[in-house]
Design a protein around this motif. Structure first.
Motif, PDB file in Angstrom:
ATOM      1  N   ILE A   1      49.838 181.153   3.882  1.00 53.33           N
ATOM      2  CA  ILE A   1      50.628 180.291   4.756  1.00 53.33           C
ATOM      3  C   ILE A   1      51.570 181.195   5.530  1.00 53.33           C
ATOM      4  O   ILE A   1      52.478 181.795   4.947  1.00 53.33           O
ATOM      5  CB  ILE A   1      51.433 179.255   3.945  1.00 53.33           C
ATOM      6  N   ASN A   2      51.337 181.315   6.843  1.00 54.67           N
ATOM      7  CA  ASN A   2      52.110 182.245   7.680  1.00 54.67           C
ATOM      8  C   ASN A   2      52.179 183.624   7.026  1.00 54.67           C
ATOM      9  O   ASN A   2      53.221 184.289   7.016  1.00 54.67           O
ATOM     10  CB  ASN A   2      53.512 181.709   7.966  1.00 54.67           C
ATOM     11  N   GLY A   3      51.058 184.055   6.462  1.00 55.96           N
ATOM     12  CA  GLY A   3      50.948 185.370   5.853  1.00 55.96           C
ATOM     13  C   GLY A   3      51.389 185.443   4.402  1.00 55.96           C
ATOM     14  O   GLY A   3      51.186 186.455   3.737  1.00 55.96           O
ATOM     15  N   MET A   4      51.992 184.384   3.870  1.00 57.32           N
ATOM     16  CA  MET A   4      52.466 184.360   2.489  1.00 57.32           C
ATOM     17  C   MET A   4      51.345 183.843   1.584  1.00 57.32           C
ATOM     18  O   MET A   4      50.825 182.748   1.808  1.00 57.32           O
ATOM     19  CB  MET A   4      53.678 183.437   2.373  1.00 57.32           C
ATOM     20  N   PRO A   5      50.929 184.628   0.565  1.00 56.39           N
ATOM     21  CA  PRO A   5      49.839 184.165  -0.297  1.00 56.39           C
ATOM     22  C   PRO A   5      50.292 183.036  -1.220  1.00 56.39           C
ATOM     23  O   PRO A   5      51.419 183.034  -1.710  1.00 56.39           O
ATOM     24  CB  PRO A   5      49.480 185.412  -1.115  1.00 56.39           C
TER      25      PRO A   5
END
Length: 89
Positions: free
Chosen positions: A37-41
């Protein structure tokens, strides 16, 4: 007292979601392909939650991206939205 509505959505591929909410939670089922999510795993079998302060609305555009894996692309999103916020669907 402010009225709210809970919206539950399923995502099975890369996508965007505009939050327009008080709270948003991204849940990746156990065994599903990696999700970001927006680069956050989002961890396997975990939930990533973002809550706003009282009186604030999150209007972030969240990017959902799936990575390669042996499972299916599965992500569930639950948003709590104010009823009087206009067209939020």
């Amino acid at each position: 007292m402010r009225k709210t509505r809970t919206i539950t959505e399923f995502f099975g591929g890369n996508d965007f979601i505009v939050s327009n909410c008080i709270s948003i939670a991204f849940t990746r089922p156990t065994g599903a392909n990696p999700a970001y999510i927006n680069g956050m795993p989002v961890g396997d079998g975990q939930t990533f939650t973002i809550n706003q302060n009282v009186g604030e609305i999150d209007t972030t555009n969240y990017e959902i991206v799936f990575g390669a894996g042996a499972g299916d692309n599965e992500l569930y999103v639950v948003r709590v939205v104010p009823v009087d916020f206009g067209d939020f669907e």
